[in-house]
Design an enzyme around this catalytic site. Structure first.
Site, mmCIF file in Angstrom:
data_model
loop_
_atom_site.group_PDB
_atom_site.id
_atom_site.type_symbol
_atom_site.label_atom_id
_atom_site.label_comp_id
_atom_site.label_asym_id
_atom_site.label_seq_id
_atom_site.Cartn_x
_atom_site.Cartn_y
_atom_site.Cartn_z
ATOM 1 N N ASP A 201 14.137 13.441 69.782
ATOM 2 C CA ASP A 201 13.181 12.202 70.130
ATOM 3 C C ASP A 201 13.121 11.331 68.666
ATOM 4 O OD1 ASP A 201 12.076 13.840 68.062
ATOM 5 O OD2 ASP A 201 10.312 14.267 69.193
ATOM 6 N N CYS A 204 14.017 14.779 64.869
ATOM 7 C CA CYS A 204 14.469 15.862 65.257
ATOM 8 C C CYS A 204 14.515 16.595 63.744
ATOM 9 C CB CYS A 204 15.890 15.882 65.659
ATOM 10 S SG CYS A 204 17.097 14.980 64.820
ATOM 11 N N HIS A 308 22.157 14.777 65.262
ATOM 12 C CA HIS A 308 20.811 15.574 65.729
ATOM 13 C C HIS A 308 21.087 16.664 64.990
ATOM 14 C CE1 HIS A 308 17.731 17.078 68.189
ATOM 15 N NE2 HIS A 308 18.368 18.316 68.088
#
Length: 394
Positions: A201, A204, A308
């Site tokens: 989102d 992270c 991520h």
């Protein structure tokens, strides 16, 4: 004579060991460019306190590394002179483009940021997304954002385009889906090092830190504020050369939910919590430890796949509930050594399974002029020359 140097770059902290003091400055710059992913012909080295640009000699081929004033053990900051104010923004755009294309590959949409006061770019970006757009220019608008209904208006908070476009499954929480393979490594005492999935989102990093420190995936806004306060309180250290933007501009930028964190933010959070933060990179299998030289006795672990951050924890047993997780440990202890060995094996297994994105070599297409681009480095160079920051993977 050899020297060991450490470097802060837009792509994280780098370590250079055993460099010859007699290597030419050109050789040194080429090495920096290769390791950092920045264009070597436009590198800027900042050194000292507060960080100041190092004056490069006129003849790079005859001047030596020893002439730059970098002593053994020194830390310096690396920027791209062509893109100092744009690198973080372009990298975020490239990363978000890829993340979005993974979520909705059929749509082929690219994430981007609309340039302030640039209606032509706004139209081009909208055209690349195959959506109609109308432009409404207010007098001296400070910011602008493309809304899903197809209008561009001034005076709103800057957002990545994809944040306002509804995509199938785009909001699916990673925490609600099964963890990928190579996510558990059994330890000798019956526990296991495990990967705890964090939502994709744009926050992270902050929520991964929140999980390992406070067992919460909802700490992003609080930790963004912690970082903004730390940066605002020390404008000497956190200057334009260090941040890539003015201090007050950065403080506003980091508070925006769509903006990603990296090395700067981890270096602040480790001091906020007074703990070592070990960030493992799946692609390189490298581990950068923030706060290692600050005397902190405890450590937590994060896992980075190129786009991520997830958290790493010690589970009581495989498939144990998360409330039994141990996330903070002493790396100098016997158990700490066992945990770090397990973490390294988890990273190696994830690397073997290619659970990473190679941002240096992936193929991109510019959403404005449609030319093909290889990797983040070329994307940064293209953005510096053209102002285009809309990329998608193909």
């Amino acid at each position: 004579m050899t020297v060991n140097l450490r470097c802060r770059s837009p792509n994280g902290q780098l370590t250079f060991q055993g460099l010859s003091a007699e290597m030419t400055v050109r050789e040194f710059l080429e090495l920096l460019g290769a390791r950092s992913g920045l264009p070597c012909e436009s590198l800027e080295i900042l050194h000292g306190f507060p960080p100041k640009p190092v004056q490069l000699p006129s003849n790079l081929d005859t001047s030596k590394l020893s002439e730059l004033g970098l002593a053994n053990g020194d830390m310096f900051t690396l920027k791209s002179a062509l893109t100092v104010a744009r690198v973080a923004r372009v990298e975020q755009s490239v990363h978000q483009s890829l993340a979005l294309s993974e979520q909705a590959p059929k749509q082929g949409l690219a994430a981007s940021l609309v340039e302030d006061d640039d209606p032509e770019l706004a139209r081009a970006l909208a055209a690349s997304l195959e959506r109609p757009v109308t432009v409404s220019c207010q007098s001296a608008p400070s910011t602008s954002t493309y809304k899903s209904q197809g209008s561009l208006t001034g005076g709103e908070a800057v957002k990545g385009l994809h944040n306002d476009i509804a995509l199938p499954n785009a909001a699916t929480s990673k925490a609600s889906v099964a963890a990928p393979a190579a996510s558990n490594i059994d330890l000798a005492d019956g526990t296991c090092v495990t990967r705890r999935i964090i939502d994709s989102d744009n926050s992270c990093l902050f929520n991964a830190v929140g999980y390992v420190m406070e067992h919460s995936r909802m700490k992003a806004r609080e930790l963004r504020r912690v970082i903004a306060n730390a940066v605002s309180a020390d404008p000497v250290t956190y200057n334009n050369g260090f941040l890539g933007k003015e201090n007050d501009e950065y403080c506003r930028w980091i508070l925006m939910d769509q903006n990603w964190g990296g090395a700067i933010e981890l270096s602040i959070l480790c001091h906020h919590y007074k703990v070592q933060i070990a960030a493992y990179d799946i692609r390189t299998k490298r581990c950068d430890v923030y706060g290692a030289d600050a005397g902190y006795a405890e450590r937590v672990m994060l896992l980075y796949d190129g786009l991520h951050y997830d958290a790493m924890a010690v589970a009581a047993f495989r498939d144990a509930p998360e409330d039994l997780d141990v996330t903070i440990f002493n790396p100098a202890s016997r158990d700490g050594s066992m945990i770090m060995d397990g973490a390294a094996r988890l990273v190696a297994a994830a690397h073997s399974a290619r659970q990473f994105t190679d941002t240096a070599n992936f193929k991109l297409r510019c959403g404005v002029c449609q030319i093909g681009i290889k990797g983040e480095k070329e994307a940064v160079e293209h953005a510096a020359k053209t102002g285009h920051t809309n990329f998608s993977e193909y």
